[in-house]
Each structure stands twice: as C-alpha cells, then as structure tokens.
Write an enzyme that holds these catalytic residues in place. Sequence first.
Site, mmCIF file in Angstrom:
data_model
loop_
_atom_site.group_PDB
_atom_site.id
_atom_site.type_symbol
_atom_site.label_atom_id
_atom_site.label_comp_id
_atom_site.label_asym_id
_atom_site.label_seq_id
_atom_site.Cartn_x
_atom_site.Cartn_y
_atom_site.Cartn_z
ATOM 1 N N ASN A 21 0.867 -1.181 0.000
ATOM 2 C CA ASN A 21 0.000 0.000 0.000
ATOM 3 C C ASN A 21 0.906 1.234 0.000
ATOM 4 O OD1 ASN A 21 -1.790 2.063 0.544
ATOM 5 N ND2 ASN A 21 -2.310 1.368 2.614
ATOM 6 N N TRP A 22 0.968 1.911 -1.146
ATOM 7 C CA TRP A 22 1.906 3.033 -1.270
ATOM 8 C C TRP A 22 1.379 4.305 -0.601
ATOM 9 C CZ3 TRP A 22 3.672 2.546 -7.153
ATOM 10 C CH2 TRP A 22 4.328 1.323 -7.313
ATOM 11 N N LYS A 23 0.130 4.303 -0.200
ATOM 12 C CA LYS A 23 -0.480 5.482 0.437
ATOM 13 C C LYS A 23 -0.236 6.719 -0.437
ATOM 14 C CE LYS A 23 -0.179 3.198 4.847
ATOM 15 N NZ LYS A 23 -0.172 3.314 6.290
ATOM 16 N N HIS A 107 -9.757 0.984 4.715
ATOM 17 C CA HIS A 107 -8.469 1.155 5.397
ATOM 18 C C HIS A 107 -8.658 2.122 6.568
ATOM 19 C CE1 HIS A 107 -4.397 2.439 6.258
ATOM 20 N NE2 HIS A 107 -4.002 1.318 5.692
ATOM 21 N N GLU A 109 -7.011 4.517 7.674
ATOM 22 C CA GLU A 109 -6.795 5.951 7.370
ATOM 23 C C GLU A 109 -7.998 6.547 6.658
ATOM 24 O OE1 GLU A 109 -2.944 5.449 5.548
ATOM 25 O OE2 GLU A 109 -2.186 4.851 7.510
ATOM 26 N N GLU A 177 -5.792 -5.256 10.352
ATOM 27 C CA GLU A 177 -4.779 -4.226 10.584
ATOM 28 C C GLU A 177 -5.087 -3.481 11.876
ATOM 29 O OE1 GLU A 177 -2.652 -2.908 6.779
ATOM 30 O OE2 GLU A 177 -4.478 -1.740 6.922
ATOM 31 N N GLY A 183 1.948 2.101 10.882
ATOM 32 C CA GLY A 183 2.875 3.225 10.787
ATOM 33 C C GLY A 183 3.536 3.598 12.104
ATOM 34 N N SER A 223 2.964 -2.270 10.398
ATOM 35 C CA SER A 223 4.408 -2.327 10.639
ATOM 36 C C SER A 223 5.051 -3.663 10.251
ATOM 37 C CB SER A 223 4.724 -1.960 12.090
ATOM 38 O OG SER A 223 4.309 -0.627 12.350
ATOM 39 N N GLY A 244 2.699 -1.091 4.342
ATOM 40 C CA GLY A 244 2.760 0.325 3.990
ATOM 41 C C GLY A 244 4.203 0.760 3.802
ATOM 42 N N GLY A 245 4.771 1.362 4.842
ATOM 43 C CA GLY A 245 6.106 1.954 4.771
ATOM 44 C C GLY A 245 7.164 1.073 4.113
HETATM 45 P P1 PGA Z 1 2.533 0.228 7.727
HETATM 46 O O1 PGA Z 1 1.086 0.437 7.050
HETATM 47 O O2 PGA Z 1 3.111 -1.032 7.136
HETATM 48 O O3 PGA Z 1 3.320 1.441 7.335
HETATM 49 O O4 PGA Z 1 2.304 0.112 9.194
HETATM 50 C C1 PGA Z 1 0.246 -0.651 6.828
HETATM 51 C C2 PGA Z 1 -1.045 -0.200 6.192
HETATM 52 O O5 PGA Z 1 -1.519 0.903 6.517
HETATM 53 O O6 PGA Z 1 -1.633 -0.910 5.364
#
Ligand code: PGA
Length: 262
Positions: A21-23, A107, A109, A177, A183, A223, A244-245
């Site tokens: 997930n590149w956000k 998600h 966010e 999640e 994050g 994470s 994500g990251g």
């Molecule tokens: P993260 O994000 O790996 O940076 O914790 C995961 C996500 O939001 O899908």
Amino acid sequence: MHSDDANQGTVDKRTPLIAGNWKMYLAPTRARAFAIELRTRLNDVRDREVAVFPPFVSIPAVAEELERTPIRIGGQDLYWQNEGAYTGAVSASFLADAGCSYVLVGHSERRTVFGDDDQAVGRKFQAARAAGLVPVLCCGESLAEREAGRTADVVRAQVETALAGCPADADFVLAYEPVWAIGTGRTATPAQAAEVHALLRDWLKTRFSAAVAARTRILYGGSVKADNVDELMAQDGVDGVLVGGASLKADSFERIVRFRTG
Ligand code: PGA
C-alpha cells in the site's frame, strides 16, 4: 478459483498475497521507475501473488510497466457510484478500466482521516464487486479498544456490516490491521495476529460456510517489515501481508515478498 467441492477436506490451499500500500507516496514519475525496479526484481516469483496499490494518478504509469507481469494492481479507495457529478471521486469501474484487479476498502486511514463509516465501507465493498474488482476489506481495533478487551467485538462488527448481503460465491480478501500497529513500528505479536485471524476465519465459517472460510485469504497489516515477515507468515491462518512503509523501498519489499517459513 476453487469450487466448494474441491475445498471439502482441504485446508491452507490459499496462495499467499503480498500487498504494498503506497499510500500518498510515489507520484507518477517515481511510481513508474519503482514499478520497473519491482518488475525486474520480482520476475521469477511464481508461488505467491504480489499486488501494489499506488495513488490514483500513478495507476496508469504503473499499469503500463507491469503489463504482462504477474504483479497485480489495486486502488486504495473508491466511491460507490459508477459515475456522475461527484467531484474528486473515482469509481470501481474507472479503476478496473485503468488496469486494477484489487481495491482496498475501509483502510483505517480512510475511516479516521476521511470519515468512512461501516455503512460507507459496505457500499464500497459492493461497488467493487459489481465492477469485477476483488475488494480487500480492512478491519482492526484501536489501542483503546484493545485495552478495553473489545478487539473481537470491534473486528467482527466491522466485517459483519461491510459484508451484509454479500453472497457466498463472492471473491474477496480480508486484512486485519490493528490501528495501533499501522505506521507506528509497533507490530502485533505473531500470536496476537493469529488469534484475530482465527476469529475472523471462524466468523467466515458461521456467516458463509467452511468452504468460504477455507478459501478466503486473511492478510495481516501494521508495521510489517523485512525482519518480522517470516514469523508473521509462519502463523497458522496468516495468508499474506498488507505493507505500507516497507513497501516503498525495493529491497525491503522484495525481502517481504520472498518471506521464508520453516
Ligand atoms: P505500515 O502500514 O506497514 O506502514 O504500518 C500498513 C497499512 O496501513 O496498510
């Protein structure tokens, strides 16, 4: 993919799915270069599925570079109407037309920053399916909810509302999640992840059938990194990860895709 009969008596026939997930990172120019790098690094991967979720505007460039590769593309969100006067919105059919196979729905966010509630998440889930996309439905508890012992109730309620009316032959993916792990560098322990995955699979069994529970992939997200993916993927019932990251760097994402268990 499998008929219900083919699943009777079989377990763990689920192809692992590693999703990046590149956000709101990687605008079109950088996204194109990154897609080329992933294509080169991952061209021999066959026994697991890889999908990337770029920002909307970067999807065409990424789709062009990943055409004729096994790497799949997904949207990070959608609006449930097909088209119309909805300024700023992108529909499921637009995503499908741009080359997406998947779309994230719900998600955390989107829920916390943009106000998507369970009803909106449910409409998005249905719209995704109607357009032929495979929804990746995200669920997860906040820290306060975990500390209050409400994890199971919260997660169950989220999937129950989103999947209301969903038929048993639907193709979808669940992603657990925990909000406190996204994050933050604070990953759920493998045991914590396995516990929630097990309750989600039980729920699938009750809500649909043993066959649906056996074939539906449940990802863990929050994470996930090169140095914790192996132990997470070693857990019973963890069928992949939503990253994500650590999906924004080619070397760490490659290592995650090449997770090793046992
Ligand atoms: P993260 O994000 O790996 O940076 O914790 C995961 C996500 O939001 O899908």
